[in-house]
Each structure stands twice: as C-alpha cells, then as structure tokens.
Write an enzyme that holds these catalytic residues in place. Sequence first.
Site, PDB file in Angstrom:
ATOM      1  N   MET A  92     -19.432  22.342   5.090  1.00 59.50           N
ATOM      2  CA  MET A  92     -19.045  21.835   3.772  1.00 59.50           C
ATOM      3  C   MET A  92     -18.577  22.889   2.780  1.00 59.50           C
ATOM      4  O   MET A  92     -18.414  22.595   1.611  1.00 59.50           O
ATOM      5  CB  MET A  92     -20.221  21.061   3.152  1.00 59.50           C
ATOM      6  CG  MET A  92     -20.480  19.743   3.828  1.00 59.50           C
ATOM      7  SD  MET A  92     -18.935  18.846   4.075  1.00 59.50           S
ATOM      8  CE  MET A  92     -19.489  17.185   4.129  1.00 59.50           C
ATOM      9  N   HIS A 111     -11.488  15.831  10.765  1.00 62.39           N
ATOM     10  CA  HIS A 111     -11.509  15.106   9.491  1.00 62.39           C
ATOM     11  C   HIS A 111     -11.576  13.606   9.784  1.00 62.39           C
ATOM     12  O   HIS A 111     -10.828  13.119  10.630  1.00 62.39           O
ATOM     13  CB  HIS A 111     -10.251  15.432   8.679  1.00 62.39           C
ATOM     14  CG  HIS A 111     -10.213  14.747   7.344  1.00 62.39           C
ATOM     15  ND1 HIS A 111     -10.996  15.161   6.288  1.00 62.39           N
ATOM     16  CD2 HIS A 111      -9.526  13.662   6.916  1.00 62.39           C
ATOM     17  CE1 HIS A 111     -10.779  14.360   5.253  1.00 62.39           C
ATOM     18  NE2 HIS A 111      -9.889  13.444   5.607  1.00 62.39           N
TER      19      HIS A 111
END
Length: 209
Positions: A92, A111
């Site tokens: 992240m 993704h």
Amino acid sequence: MNKNIVVLVSGGGTNLQALIDAEKRGELGNGKITCVISSKDGVYALERAKNNGIKTHVLPRKEHADISSYSKAMRDLLLSEKADLVVYAGFMTILDDTVCNEFPNKMINVHPALIPSFCGKGYYGLHVHEEALKKGVKVSGATVHFVTSECDGGPIILQKAVPIKDEDTPETLQRRIMEQAEWKILPEAVRLFCDGKISVKDGRTYINE
C-alpha cells in the site's frame, strides 16, 4: 537459472498465498519466492511467508521521514536481496522513481479492475469495487501491469474480466475478482516474466509463448 522473486506486502497476503501455492504446484516456471518485505509489522502476510520457510523483512514506512528516504531504503534492500522480479501483493505504499528506475520492467502489480477503468490515485482496496458498482458497469476484473512512477500507469501484461451481478456488494465483488482473476493472472504473469516470455516496446507488452 532461477529468478529471485521478492514480494512486497502490507496486509493479509492473499495474493502472496496464491503465489506460494502456484510455486508449490510448479507453476512459477524459473521463478522462486526468496523474500517477502512488509511495510508493517505484525501483518498476516509475514506469517504466511514464515509458514512456508520464506525469508522476511519488515521495512516500516512510519520510520522514514518521507517517501524519498523510504524508497531509497527499499531500493537498497531489494538490491541486497538480489531481486530479479519485485511483485506488489497488496503493498500500500507508493514508491518513487528511485526504485522504478533501478528495476525497469522488473516490478509488477495486480490491480482489481480493468485498467484504465477505476485506477490511479485513491483507487485501492474496496474503493475500486464501490466505484465500479456506482457506475453500474457489467464487467470488472483484474489487471497485472509493470510498475512505473505513474500510479497504475505501467505497461499492461495480463487482464481477466469478471461479470458483475445485480446483487453484488463491494465485498462480494472483491472476493469474486480475487478468486476468478487476481489469483490466476498474477502467478501466470510471474511465470511469463521468469521464463523470459514478456517483451516491452513503446509502452506495450508482447507475450511470446
């Protein structure tokens, strides 16, 4: 010649588990997961690595003043681990050019949408699926792409579409995309890379099976 795969994590590590399982089935080709690096201590992804005898490092983002110093520390760690391929698996933290420039077309991310839809800054985790449902799209899916300094902007390697159901919630959609797309195309892209099957020309990838 085996390729060293270093996996970057920040949380539970479900995509890491998909890679570990694929390696056990002999599906990563010449690739071997040699190290897992987490941006946070105490996350379950580290347990998954330890349970499978994979070396781990914790490089906490909060111990670095800014992205620049964190990126330099990450670059140095990846170089010391002799990484041939760096895989973002629920990692992240955005890293700057320091890392991207050191590993051009050697870093990949998965993704949870069909890029260029629902991607870029702010599109992560459940936000992606909330936006897809809000827009009323009929299919979503997952994309594996090379990492560049542009968020979600690197050359696309593989994509897989997943149907959206009328009764979906962000959580049910997230789960279906993981199971039907992410956990399949991420190990596949890693195999293609480690077996030298991907070339990049003018921002596009070509797969030579």
